[in-house]
Design a protein around this motif. Structure first.
Motif, PDB file in Angstrom:
ATOM      1  N   SER A   1      -0.917  20.140  -2.042  1.00  0.00           N
ATOM      2  CA  SER A   1      -2.077  19.719  -1.265  1.00  0.00           C
ATOM      3  C   SER A   1      -2.258  20.492   0.031  1.00  0.00           C
ATOM      4  O   SER A   1      -1.295  21.076   0.497  1.00  0.00           O
ATOM      5  CB  SER A   1      -1.777  18.200  -1.052  1.00  0.00           C
TER       6      SER A   1
ATOM      7  N   GLY B   1      -6.049  18.730  -3.244  1.00  0.00           N
ATOM      8  CA  GLY B   1      -4.724  19.044  -4.023  1.00  0.00           C
ATOM      9  C   GLY B   1      -4.983  19.289  -5.459  1.00  0.00           C
ATOM     10  O   GLY B   1      -6.052  18.839  -6.035  1.00  0.00           O
TER      11      GLY B   1
ATOM     12  N   PRO C   1      -0.011  15.034  -1.411  1.00  0.00           N
ATOM     13  CA  PRO C   1      -1.215  14.634  -0.310  1.00  0.00           C
ATOM     14  C   PRO C   1      -0.752  13.787   0.893  1.00  0.00           C
ATOM     15  O   PRO C   1      -1.333  13.901   2.064  1.00  0.00           O
ATOM     16  CB  PRO C   1      -2.142  13.709  -1.325  1.00  0.00           C
TER      17      PRO C   1
ATOM     18  N   VAL D   1      -7.883  15.565   1.788  1.00  0.00           N
ATOM     19  CA  VAL D   1      -6.517  16.261   1.671  1.00  0.00           C
ATOM     20  C   VAL D   1      -7.142  16.765   0.149  1.00  0.00           C
ATOM     21  O   VAL D   1      -7.646  15.885  -0.694  1.00  0.00           O
ATOM     22  CB  VAL D   1      -5.467  15.542   1.398  1.00  0.00           C
TER      23      VAL D   1
ATOM     24  N   TYR E   1       0.057  24.148   3.665  1.00  0.00           N
ATOM     25  CA  TYR E   1       0.145  23.232   2.388  1.00  0.00           C
ATOM     26  C   TYR E   1       1.422  22.712   2.095  1.00  0.00           C
ATOM     27  O   TYR E   1       2.454  22.859   2.794  1.00  0.00           O
ATOM     28  CB  TYR E   1      -0.125  23.933   1.451  1.00  0.00           C
TER      29      TYR E   1
ATOM     30  N   SER F   1       2.640  17.818  -7.173  1.00  0.00           N
ATOM     31  CA  SER F   1       1.438  17.962  -6.608  1.00  0.00           C
ATOM     32  C   SER F   1       1.579  19.189  -5.622  1.00  0.00           C
ATOM     33  O   SER F   1       2.432  19.199  -4.865  1.00  0.00           O
ATOM     34  CB  SER F   1       0.892  16.762  -5.853  1.00  0.00           C
TER      35      SER F   1
END
Length: 279
Positions: A189, A204, A128, A202, A174, A187
């Motif tokens: 995001s 995610g 993120p 954001v 992304y 992760s």
């Protein structure tokens, strides 16, 4: 002007000039002159013999309500992303050099890492944060002067590495990160834009890397990006290339300045996020 604007309501969103004059009690000639001026200034739009609230007035009003509405408008898409992927979906907003979880839809898998509304994490570690650095010029400026705390061997340690990651996020729309905040958590995001092309939040996924690996990014990345586009549309964003391109260009200009981290004691150091923060 306020008397004329009071003529517009949910029950009567497109009154005629005669209706406006009758409701306000203004002389027809005066009412016509004022309404024409408001059309010229963008406060009203004309469609045949009817009038409606103009785009300029909507744009003025939107910032006052956007912060309150983002979570409400995007929460259903957060839940959809969780249902589509099976992984925990989160929405983040930036506060200085940190990102905060403002909405979450938890995975239904037994093996999970908890994400909680209100959790605060640094923006230099995790996917993120790279999206904030890519699309929000203020993010990099906020991070300048803080220490790039290293949480795991995968945490970025240099501005050059952060700039490369931010550029990749801009290029592909992304970003995926693995083990940057916690060694067993990853992760993916993507950016959510508001009506004027500025970054609003954001969106995610967060997941244990024992279930999602780098090999899954090619499949999940576009799904996250598509959900973020739906979230942007929910906030009134319509991609035309103009406003968004300006945001991207400004972000690149900020990155090009490459202000390295200051020595300790100069500027606010980034405090480690709570120990139970996932990414």
């Amino acid at each position: 002007m306020s008397e004329i604007l009071n003529c517009f309501s949910i029950e009567s969103p497109e009154p005629t000039l005669q209706q406006i004059a009758r409701t306000t009690g203004l002389p027809p000639s005066t009412c016509q002159r004022l309404v024409q001026n408001m059309v010229r200034e963008g406060f009203l739009d004309r469609d045949g013999d009817r009038y409606r609230i103009g785009l300029r007035l909507v744009q003025w009003a939107a910032p006052g309500t956007l912060g309150l509405d983002v979570v409400r408008l995007v929460r259903p898409i957060v839940q959809e992303l969780r249902d589509e992927t099976g992984e925990t979906a989160c929405l983040y907003m930036r506060d200085g050099a940190y990102r905060t979880v403002v909405a979450v839809a938890e995975t239904r898998h037994v093996v999970m890492r908890p994400f909680l509304v209100g959790q605060v994490m640094p923006i230099h570690a995790g996917a993120p944060g790279k999206v904030f650095l890519a699309f929000d010029p203020g993010a990099r400026e906020a991070l300048h002067g803080t220490e790039l705390t290293r949480y795991t061997p995968s945490t970025p340690q240099s501005w050059a590495q952060l700039d490369e990651q931010a550029e990749l996020a801009r290029t592909q729309g992304y970003f995926a990160a693995f083990g940057e905040r916690n060694s067993d958590v990853g992760s993916i995001s993507a950016p959510v834009f508001r009506y004027d092309g500025q970054l609003a939040a954001v969106l995610g996924l967060g997941f244990p890397i024992q279930r999602v690996s780098p090999d899954d990014v090619e499949r999940l990345g576009p799904i996250v990006a598509a959900a973020a586009k739906r979230a942007s549309a929910a906030l009134g964003y319509r991609s035309a290339g103009g406003d968004e391109a300006k945001v991207h260009d400004e972000a690149r200009k900020v990155a090009a300045r490459r202000p390295g981290p200051k020595p300790r004691g100069q500027g606010r150091e980034a405090q480690p996020a709570p120990a139970d923060s996932p990414v």
